[in-house]
Design a protein around this motif. Structure first.
Motif, PDB file in Angstrom:
ATOM      1  N   TYR A   1       0.840  -1.195   0.000  1.00 46.77           N
ATOM      2  CA  TYR A   1       0.000   0.000   0.000  1.00 46.77           C
ATOM      3  C   TYR A   1       0.874   1.243   0.000  1.00 46.77           C
ATOM      4  O   TYR A   1       1.936   1.252   0.597  1.00 46.77           O
ATOM      5  CB  TYR A   1      -0.854   0.076   1.269  1.00 46.77           C
ATOM      6  CG  TYR A   1      -1.618  -1.158   1.572  1.00 46.77           C
ATOM      7  CD1 TYR A   1      -2.783  -1.455   0.879  1.00 46.77           C
ATOM      8  CD2 TYR A   1      -1.179  -2.039   2.561  1.00 46.77           C
ATOM      9  CE1 TYR A   1      -3.491  -2.595   1.165  1.00 46.77           C
ATOM     10  CE2 TYR A   1      -1.892  -3.183   2.851  1.00 46.77           C
ATOM     11  CZ  TYR A   1      -3.049  -3.463   2.153  1.00 46.77           C
ATOM     12  OH  TYR A   1      -3.743  -4.583   2.424  1.00 46.77           O
TER      13      TYR A   1
ATOM     14  N   HIS B   1       3.665   0.529   2.612  1.00 48.07           N
ATOM     15  CA  HIS B   1       3.340  -0.498   3.603  1.00 48.07           C
ATOM     16  C   HIS B   1       3.208  -1.867   2.936  1.00 48.07           C
ATOM     17  O   HIS B   1       2.785  -1.969   1.792  1.00 48.07           O
ATOM     18  CB  HIS B   1       2.038  -0.156   4.323  1.00 48.07           C
ATOM     19  CG  HIS B   1       2.142   1.087   5.147  1.00 48.07           C
ATOM     20  ND1 HIS B   1       2.772   1.099   6.362  1.00 48.07           N
ATOM     21  CD2 HIS B   1       1.732   2.356   4.909  1.00 48.07           C
ATOM     22  CE1 HIS B   1       2.730   2.334   6.852  1.00 48.07           C
ATOM     23  NE2 HIS B   1       2.115   3.115   5.987  1.00 48.07           N
ATOM     24  N   VAL B   2       3.549  -2.878   3.709  1.00 42.49           N
ATOM     25  CA  VAL B   2       3.529  -4.241   3.193  1.00 42.49           C
ATOM     26  C   VAL B   2       2.105  -4.783   3.179  1.00 42.49           C
ATOM     27  O   VAL B   2       1.361  -4.614   4.138  1.00 42.49           O
ATOM     28  CB  VAL B   2       4.444  -5.117   4.072  1.00 42.49           C
ATOM     29  CG1 VAL B   2       4.219  -6.589   3.781  1.00 42.49           C
ATOM     30  CG2 VAL B   2       5.899  -4.737   3.855  1.00 42.49           C
TER      31      VAL B   2
ATOM     32  N   ILE C   1       0.566  -8.194   3.318  1.00 37.12           N
ATOM     33  CA  ILE C   1       1.091  -9.504   3.673  1.00 37.12           C
ATOM     34  C   ILE C   1       0.515 -10.607   2.781  1.00 37.12           C
ATOM     35  O   ILE C   1       1.179 -11.606   2.504  1.00 37.12           O
ATOM     36  CB  ILE C   1       0.879  -9.774   5.184  1.00 37.12           C
ATOM     37  CG1 ILE C   1       1.966 -10.690   5.715  1.00 37.12           C
ATOM     38  CG2 ILE C   1      -0.487 -10.282   5.500  1.00 37.12           C
ATOM     39  CD1 ILE C   1       3.298 -10.012   5.911  1.00 37.12           C
ATOM     40  N   ASP C   2      -0.708 -10.444   2.287  1.00 32.71           N
ATOM     41  CA  ASP C   2      -1.289 -11.467   1.411  1.00 32.71           C
ATOM     42  C   ASP C   2      -0.583 -11.503   0.057  1.00 32.71           C
ATOM     43  O   ASP C   2      -0.325 -12.560  -0.496  1.00 32.71           O
ATOM     44  CB  ASP C   2      -2.784 -11.208   1.208  1.00 32.71           C
ATOM     45  CG  ASP C   2      -3.540 -11.265   2.519  1.00 32.71           C
ATOM     46  OD1 ASP C   2      -3.430 -12.293   3.212  1.00 32.71           O
ATOM     47  OD2 ASP C   2      -4.207 -10.277   2.861  1.00 32.71           O
TER      48      ASP C   2
ATOM     49  N   LEU D   1       2.440 -10.510  -0.378  1.00 34.53           N
ATOM     50  CA  LEU D   1       3.786 -10.989  -0.109  1.00 34.53           C
ATOM     51  C   LEU D   1       3.819 -12.525  -0.107  1.00 34.53           C
ATOM     52  O   LEU D   1       4.786 -13.146  -0.556  1.00 34.53           O
ATOM     53  CB  LEU D   1       4.246 -10.454   1.250  1.00 34.53           C
ATOM     54  CG  LEU D   1       5.739 -10.305   1.454  1.00 34.53           C
ATOM     55  CD1 LEU D   1       6.297  -9.270   0.495  1.00 34.53           C
ATOM     56  CD2 LEU D   1       6.022  -9.875   2.883  1.00 34.53           C
ATOM     57  N   ALA D   2       2.745 -13.115   0.399  1.00 27.05           N
ATOM     58  CA  ALA D   2       2.670 -14.579   0.458  1.00 27.05           C
ATOM     59  C   ALA D   2       2.711 -15.186  -0.949  1.00 27.05           C
ATOM     60  O   ALA D   2       3.225 -16.291  -1.140  1.00 27.05           O
ATOM     61  CB  ALA D   2       1.404 -15.008   1.198  1.00 27.05           C
TER      62      ALA D   2
ATOM     63  N   CYS E   1      10.542  -7.314   5.984  1.00 24.05           N
ATOM     64  CA  CYS E   1       9.850  -7.007   4.730  1.00 24.05           C
ATOM     65  C   CYS E   1       9.656  -5.499   4.672  1.00 24.05           C
ATOM     66  O   CYS E   1       9.485  -4.862   5.696  1.00 24.05           O
ATOM     67  CB  CYS E   1       8.456  -7.643   4.687  1.00 24.05           C
ATOM     68  SG  CYS E   1       8.414  -9.386   5.111  1.00 24.05           S
ATOM     69  N   TRP E   2       9.662  -4.946   3.476  1.00 22.98           N
ATOM     70  CA  TRP E   2       9.417  -3.511   3.368  1.00 22.98           C
ATOM     71  C   TRP E   2       8.885  -3.195   1.977  1.00 22.98           C
ATOM     72  O   TRP E   2       8.825  -4.069   1.104  1.00 22.98           O
ATOM     73  CB  TRP E   2      10.680  -2.712   3.672  1.00 22.98           C
ATOM     74  CG  TRP E   2      11.787  -2.851   2.671  1.00 22.98           C
ATOM     75  CD1 TRP E   2      12.045  -2.037   1.613  1.00 22.98           C
ATOM     76  CD2 TRP E   2      12.803  -3.876   2.653  1.00 22.98           C
ATOM     77  NE1 TRP E   2      13.154  -2.485   0.941  1.00 22.98           N
ATOM     78  CE2 TRP E   2      13.631  -3.615   1.541  1.00 22.98           C
ATOM     79  CE3 TRP E   2      13.068  -4.992   3.450  1.00 22.98           C
ATOM     80  CZ2 TRP E   2      14.721  -4.427   1.207  1.00 22.98           C
ATOM     81  CZ3 TRP E   2      14.151  -5.798   3.110  1.00 22.98           C
ATOM     82  CH2 TRP E   2      14.967  -5.502   2.011  1.00 22.98           C
TER      83      TRP E   2
ATOM     84  N   PRO F   1       7.680  -5.542   9.333  1.00 24.26           N
ATOM     85  CA  PRO F   1       7.252  -6.914   9.538  1.00 24.26           C
ATOM     86  C   PRO F   1       8.289  -7.878   8.951  1.00 24.26           C
ATOM     87  O   PRO F   1       9.001  -7.468   8.036  1.00 24.26           O
ATOM     88  CB  PRO F   1       5.936  -6.998   8.749  1.00 24.26           C
ATOM     89  CG  PRO F   1       6.010  -5.906   7.734  1.00 24.26           C
ATOM     90  CD  PRO F   1       6.911  -4.837   8.312  1.00 24.26           C
TER      91      PRO F   1
ATOM     92  N   LEU G   1       4.979 -18.184   6.009  1.00 21.34           N
ATOM     93  CA  LEU G   1       4.499 -16.981   5.325  1.00 21.34           C
ATOM     94  C   LEU G   1       3.712 -17.357   4.064  1.00 21.34           C
ATOM     95  O   LEU G   1       2.752 -16.690   3.697  1.00 21.34           O
ATOM     96  CB  LEU G   1       5.705 -16.089   4.972  1.00 21.34           C
ATOM     97  CG  LEU G   1       5.470 -14.632   4.624  1.00 21.34           C
ATOM     98  CD1 LEU G   1       4.628 -13.933   5.677  1.00 21.34           C
ATOM     99  CD2 LEU G   1       6.805 -13.912   4.489  1.00 21.34           C
TER     100      LEU G   1
END
Lengths: 99, 372, 464
Positions: B263, B272-273, B275-276, B278-279, B300-301, C451, C461
């Motif tokens: 985001y 902003h990360v 996370i979904d 990123l997965a 993570c970044w 994170p 993850l």
């Protein structure tokens, strides 16, 4: 380095630390057990290879990383001992069987 | 204050432009809204590749690569550059066909830097790679560098060459009076005959001040890095139809990215990360490198980068004013081009021409008809 | 198993978290509590529900009374998840947690972050040597395993905990070789002005005096106002040395004490990584010399749905933390419509009064135990980042090259990029930059939290 001031004889578990069998009190962390077993260091850093021992004992400093039951880089202060557990020093970077 | 030129933005391109201009005798002032390398330039994956480039970018990328191989001569720092090679793997026969036709097209255009390798050649190079990978393109001489260090090397070199930098100076207004540009920031007003917009994800906002509308999308490109692992992979590895950039640094850490988006919070200038998303990236990495399953991710970044509709940058004189140039919108693959954009702009400023083909990067492809 | 969502999710089962859970649950709020330890209590009441009688005698009644709160917490009706590691939290209040090596996402209407304190890093020369630990670590070993150091032991630093640990070791029959007090000369005198304010909490003062007396009576050498403290050794700690200090009225210089174990402490600071990840506003507290989370009188942060209570927001001690937790629990119950405004007022009145009494000791303690700048901003040769092994000199070099903030220094030097993600170096890095550039800490800022908040495997993850 550290000793216990209580009689734990009734409540201990058998673990293997660096290949050597030890009996340690049940319900203590692996980091505590490593100190009790007299390890001079629990890991060698992946940066310069110097030895470290547990430092904060509360999960924030990551200096107690050890190989526990074959899993590398575990925070030993956050893992409780269990019967037949194998505990090894973490030497440098994490290594997996696949590597 | 007055200067020979005003550069807006101290990312890799702003610093490179400042360096090449200063070395040509044009000493610029650089205004940066935050600090050098704050966004995409400083926090990207550090890929230095010609491999897989958009065909329009190939000549620039090849020219940039020659500068990377001698990067110390340019900025007096090796920028952490390692010529580890880059590999793009095909995960299916269909993808392998795509790669082969790409290489064929490049060869027809006279380019030989990308080569097809078979499954067994791939396995020989990277034994850890999954068996399902059918083959790959390899590009020798490509590699990776340390992005923040690189930006600072360009920044420091251009300061030594005479460029002046001012931080925390977002541009408030740009005015044209006769042959002079007048740029006002929080603390300064600067006048100069030449203006170069290197404002990255904010490049369209600067362009708008020159009455040029560019549909630039600010995105937060995500990356993650693992704990240190034993050495198992030398080249940078990418995928063909899935998003992946995978590299192991000499210190053992593994960087995984490739362009999946988190985001953007433009008001606070933060990425902003997600996370979904990123997965999705971790699944691709795990499919191609199964041994990564148990490796721990420690950070993570997301870095903010501007993406254009056709995903190639704007490297162009202004369409509305003379003595103004745009260098932005690299859409997630501008780091390697950093050294060459400075040369191009320096050539345009000094000689009104460049030997490299930049027509495809003209701002005019976006600018609305009424502004022309 | 854990549900997808709760009315209230509390992270941390120390005094603040437990009290918030008890209070909210008593008003019918559906509560879940996540904690990374094996049993509730936090650091202060760690393992209290399993401690043996002999351990309780050593640790004293301030520890044992935690049992009451723990028992109430266990019966409060909330869901409690032990050994739960929170690895993700974002500004959307989405919580990622690892339980039994599996990752879950949980959301909540209201969030209470009660992550407590961590010890303030004390970056002295040699603090990375095996044999050097924190005093808190020593106390955790005592509480959770009934373990004490063997061999030559030195305690060094400043703050109430080091004195408490010294006292507890004496109760346990552990003789130690020295207590090295690094509280700056004159700090005690300067803080006398705050003593009057502290009178409502006179019990704290009396306890401190009792402990100091016990150490003196045991004949332990005590060195005050010690400067230039360092740990010496090749592969492990061999000795503790300092440049100057006082033993009673006698000046001591270039002192070296053989030691097998050195326990360091210079106060505790909020463990505010979760609030930071959630985007809560923070500010620099110049008196406590640490970042605090900005909250209102109910513990509500800049995000109205996130409450940050206890030492995790601002150091206030166990008793005050529990009371602050209760206040947050009440206010959340009110916000969720479980109690009305009148009831909130009636319930909170006495708690606020008691909370203020417990807070009254703070100005005195903060002033008395403000760590010396010499131990906050180390010299060039001292290691700052234990993970990546980055020295203060390397940080200063990055600043000279043009880095003006901790995140630039991090990108440049790798300081704070290791697995602890800056928990041991973040404040030191910012203080070094602040001193070098003459910029106030609020302008310098702190290392951003990224994170995962705790490392997570690629496999885990991938399954989220």
């Amino acid at each position: 380095m550290f000793k216990t001031i209580e009689d734990h004889a009734a409540d201990t578990v058998g673990i293997t630390v660096e290949g050597v069998p030890h009996r340690v009190p049940a319900n203590i962390s692996v980091a505590a057990a490593a100190l009790l077993c007299g390890l001079g260091s629990v890991r060698e850093t992946p940066v310069t290879g110097v030895g470290r021992l547990p430092y904060c004992m509360m999960g924030v400093c990551f200096d107690c990383l050890m190989k526990i039951n074959g899993q590398p880089n575990q925070r030993a202060c956050q893992v409780m001992v269990a019967a037949d557990m194998t505990v090894e020093r973490q030497l440098g970077a994490a290594e997996f069987e696949e590597f | 204050m007055r200067s020979d030129a005003i550069v807006i933005g101290a990312g890799i391109h702003g610093c490179s432009v400042a360096l090449h201009l200063a070395r040509s005798g044009i000493e610029p002032v650089v205004f940066e809204r935050s600090h050098p390398g704050r966004h995409a330039s400083g926090v990207n994956a550090g890929g230095v590749r010609r491999l897989g480039r958009h065909f329009s970018e190939v000549p620039l990328s090849i020219a940039a690569m020659k500068q990377w191989w001698n990067i110390r001569d340019l900025v007096d720092d090796d920028c952490g550059f390692e010529s580890s090679g880059q590999v793009k793997v095909a995960e299916s026969e269909e993808e392998f066909d795509l790669l082969k036709s790409r290489v064929k097209k490049l060869e027809m255009d006279g380019y030989e830097h990308e080569e097809i390798i078979t499954r067994s050649e791939l396995k020989d190079r990277i034994p850890a790679i999954s068996d399902h990978c059918r083959g790959a393109i390899v590009c020798q001489g490509d590699g990776h560098a340390k992005p923040f260090r690189t930006v600072y090397a360009f920044y420091a070199a251009s300061k030594r060459a005479g460029a002046r930098f001012f931080r925390d100076q977002a541009v408030d207004s740009i005015k044209r009076a006769g042959q002079t540009w007048k740029v006002t920031t929080r603390d300064f007003t600067c006048e100069a005959p030449v203006l170069i917009n290197c404002a990255g994800a904010w490049g369209n906002q600067i362009a708008a001040l020159l009455d040029e509308q560019v549909p630039l999308e600010p995105t937060a490109l995500m990356l993650m890095i693992s704990e240190r692992l034993p050495h198992f992979c030398t080249p940078v590895v990418g995928a063909t139809q899935r998003t992946l950039s995978f590299k192991q640094f000499s210190n053992g850490t593994v960087l995984i990215g490739g362009g999946l988006q988190g985001y953007v919070d433009m008001s606070r200038q933060q990425g902003h990360v997600d996370i979904d998303e990123l997965a999705i990236n971790t699944r691709t990495a795990r499919d191609i490198f199964p041994l990564m399953e148990k490796a721990r991710i420690i950070r993570c970044w997301a870095g903010i980068e501007g993406v254009t509709p056709d995903q190639i940058p704007v490297i162009s004189p202004s369409s509305t004013y003379s003595d103004a140039y745009h260098v932005f919108g690299f859409s997630g693959h501008g780091f390697q081009l950093g050294p060459i954009t400075g040369s191009i702009i320096s050539d345009l400023v000094n000689h009104q021409s460049t030997e490299l083909p930049i027509e495809d990067f003209s701002i005019e492809r976006f600018v609305l008809a009424e502004h022309r | 198993m854990i549900d997808d969502s709760y009315e209230l999710l509390i992270i941390g089962a120390g005094p603040a978290g437990m009290a918030a859970a008890c209070e909210a649950a008593s008003h019918g709020v559906r509560v879940a509590v996540l904690d990374n330890q094996t049993s509730p209590g936090g650091q202060i009441y760690r393992n209290v529900d399993r401690a043996t009688d002999s351990r309780n005698r050593i640790l004293g009644k301030d520890y044992v009374k935690g049992r009451l709160l723990v028992d109430r917490f266990k019966q409060c009706g909330g869901s409690y998840f032990s050994e739960a590691t929170v690895w993700f939290l974002d500004e959307k209040r989405r919580v990622g947690v690892l339980i039994d090596d599996k990752s879950y996402f949980v959301s909540a209407d209201k969030l209470v972050l009660a992550t407590g304190a961590q010890e303030r890093p004390m970056p002295i020369k040699g603090w990375q040597l095996p044999g050097v630990m924190t005093a808190g670590a020593g106390q955790i070993l005592l509480k959770s395993a009934g373990m004490v150091p063997e061999g030559r032991l030195v305690l060094a630093g400043t703050g109430p905990l080091i004195l408490l640990l010294a006292y507890q070791y004496l109760q346990a029959g552990v003789k130690f070789d020295a207590l090295i007090d690094t509280t700056p000369q004159g700090a005690m005198l300067r803080s006398l002005g705050k003593l009057f304010e502290a009178l409502p909490a006179v019990d704290y003062l009396l306890k401190g005096l009792k402990m100091m007396l016990a150490v003196r009576q045991a004949g332990i050498p005590v060195y005050h106002g010690v400067e230039g403290l360092g740990a010496v050794g090749e592969e492990k700690l061999e000795a503790v040395r300092f440049d100057a200090g006082k033993a009673g009225l006698k000046k001591v210089t270039d002192c070296e004490l053989q030691a097998d174990t050195l326990l360091l402490h210079q106060g505790v600071i909020p463990n505010f990584r979760l609030p930071l990840a959630a985007g809560c506003e923070i500010e620099w507290d110049a008196q406590q010399q640490n970042w605090i989370v900005v909250t209102d009188e109910w513990g509500r942060s800049s995000d109205a749905d996130i409450y940050v209570v206890g030492d995790g927001s601002r150091i206030s001690g166990a008793e005050a933390s529990a009371l602050q937790g209760r206040l947050a629990g009440m206010h959340i119950s009110f916000q969720l419509g479980k109690i009305n405004a009148g009831k909130l007022e009636a319930l909170s009145g006495p708690v606020v009064k008691s909370y203020k009494r417990h807070l009254s000791i703070r100005p005195f303690l903060d002033s008395c135990y403000t760590p010396s700048p010499r131990y906050l901003v180390p010299d060039d040769a001292t290691l700052v980042c234990r993970c990546e092994e980055i020295s203060a000199g390397e940080i200063r070099q990055a600043v000279r090259l043009g880095c003006t903030g901790p995140n630039q220094v991090k990108s440049f030097t790798r300081c704070g990029m290791g697995p602890c993600q800056g928990s041991q170096c973040s404040s030191t890095v910012s203080l070094i930059i602040s001193e070098q550039l003459g910029k106030p800490m609020t302008e310098v800022g702190c290392i951003r939290v990224r994170p995962p908040l705790s490392p997570i495997t690629l496999g885990q993850l991938s399954e989220v």
